[in-house]
Design a protein around this motif. Structure first.
Motif, short mmCIF file in Angstrom:
data_model
loop_
_atom_site.label_atom_id
_atom_site.label_comp_id
_atom_site.label_asym_id
_atom_site.label_seq_id
_atom_site.Cartn_x
_atom_site.Cartn_y
_atom_site.Cartn_z
N ALA A 188 0.84 -1.19 0.00
CA ALA A 188 0.00 0.00 0.00
C ALA A 188 0.88 1.25 0.00
O ALA A 188 0.59 2.23 -0.70
CB ALA A 188 -0.94 0.00 1.20
N LEU A 189 1.95 1.21 0.78
CA LEU A 189 2.89 2.34 0.78
C LEU A 189 3.56 2.49 -0.58
O LEU A 189 3.78 3.61 -1.04
CB LEU A 189 3.93 2.17 1.89
CG LEU A 189 3.41 2.36 3.32
CD1 LEU A 189 4.48 1.98 4.35
CD2 LEU A 189 2.93 3.78 3.55
N THR A 218 1.09 4.19 -2.84
CA THR A 218 0.95 5.60 -2.44
C THR A 218 2.16 6.42 -2.89
O THR A 218 2.00 7.54 -3.41
CB THR A 218 0.77 5.71 -0.92
OG1 THR A 218 -0.34 4.90 -0.52
CG2 THR A 218 0.54 7.14 -0.49
N GLY A 253 1.91 9.41 -5.55
CA GLY A 253 2.39 10.72 -5.11
C GLY A 253 3.57 11.21 -5.93
O GLY A 253 3.62 12.37 -6.33
N ASN A 311 -2.64 6.19 -12.47
CA ASN A 311 -2.82 5.74 -11.09
C ASN A 311 -3.28 4.29 -11.05
O ASN A 311 -2.87 3.52 -10.18
CB ASN A 311 -3.81 6.63 -10.34
CG ASN A 311 -3.27 8.02 -10.11
OD1 ASN A 311 -2.10 8.30 -10.34
ND2 ASN A 311 -4.13 8.91 -9.67
N SER A 363 -4.92 -2.33 -1.93
CA SER A 363 -5.28 -1.15 -2.71
C SER A 363 -6.22 -0.22 -1.94
O SER A 363 -6.13 1.00 -2.10
CB SER A 363 -5.89 -1.56 -4.06
OG SER A 363 -6.95 -2.46 -3.87
N ALA A 423 -4.04 1.82 0.24
CA ALA A 423 -3.33 2.80 -0.59
C ALA A 423 -4.24 3.95 -0.99
O ALA A 423 -3.82 5.11 -1.00
CB ALA A 423 -2.76 2.12 -1.84
N LEU A 459 -4.63 6.21 2.05
CA LEU A 459 -3.42 7.02 2.25
C LEU A 459 -3.30 8.11 1.19
O LEU A 459 -2.91 9.24 1.50
CB LEU A 459 -2.18 6.12 2.24
CG LEU A 459 -2.04 5.13 3.39
CD1 LEU A 459 -0.88 4.18 3.14
CD2 LEU A 459 -1.89 5.86 4.71
N SER A 460 -3.64 7.78 -0.04
CA SER A 460 -3.57 8.76 -1.12
C SER A 460 -4.58 9.88 -0.92
O SER A 460 -4.29 11.06 -1.19
CB SER A 460 -3.81 8.09 -2.47
OG SER A 460 -2.79 7.16 -2.74
N GLY A 512 -3.31 12.22 1.54
CA GLY A 512 -2.31 13.05 0.87
C GLY A 512 -2.96 14.16 0.05
O GLY A 512 -2.49 15.31 0.06
#
Length: 148
Positions: free
Chosen positions: A11-12, A15, A19, A40, A75, A78, A81-82, A85
């Motif tokens: 997931a990181l 992301t 990003g 993406n 996903s 992710a 987290l996105s 962001g």
């Protein structure tokens, strides 16, 4: 390797890829190009693939539903987290970018930040499920002999 570690790690990765691509697009002056958002999905598929592959070959888990769940969880995390962001970027770093998002062809109209977040959640969840099913088509026939 624990399943949670696989999910978080990938997931990181997703992301960071999303990003990094956004900031590269911004650097090149292409951040307003909505068509680039389709990349993406490629990053999401890469992360899902890596998570499922790791779960199969490292943890020796071959169950379709288990690996599908790993893909969806990877996903979905992710996406969450996105979205965090995006909110930080719009609220703290560059509030003027809200106008660019509102003028994009994918999110048309005068939407508020919560409405944009809801749109991204729905879009992200759909890509999580669909992307996981797509990747699992590649791995659905793996059995225990293939990974020994």
């Amino acid at each position: 390797m624990s399943t949670k570690k696989i999910i978080i790690t990938n997931a990181l990765l997703i992301t960071i890829l999303i990003g990094g691509f956004f900031f590269l697009s911004k650097l090149l002056g292409l951040a307003g190009n909505g068509f680039l958002r389709f990349f993406n999905l490629v990053f999401v598929l890469i992360g899902i693939h890596q998570a499922i592959k790791t779960n199969i070959y490292t943890n020796k888990v071959t169950a379709f539903t288990t690996n599908l769940g790993v893909g969806i969880q990877t996903s979905a995390l992710a996406v969450a987290l996105s979205i965090v962001g995006v909110v930080v970027y719009l609220e703290v770093i560059n509030p003027d970018f809200m106008q660019v998002i509102q003028n994009s062809f994918l999110i048309a109209g005068d939407l508020s930040l919560p409405e944009i977040v809801l749109t991204l959640v729905i879009e992200g969840f759909a890509s999580s499920v669909i992307g996981s099913f797509i990747v699992m088509q590649f791995y659905k026939n793996h059995d225990k002999e293939d990974i020994s």
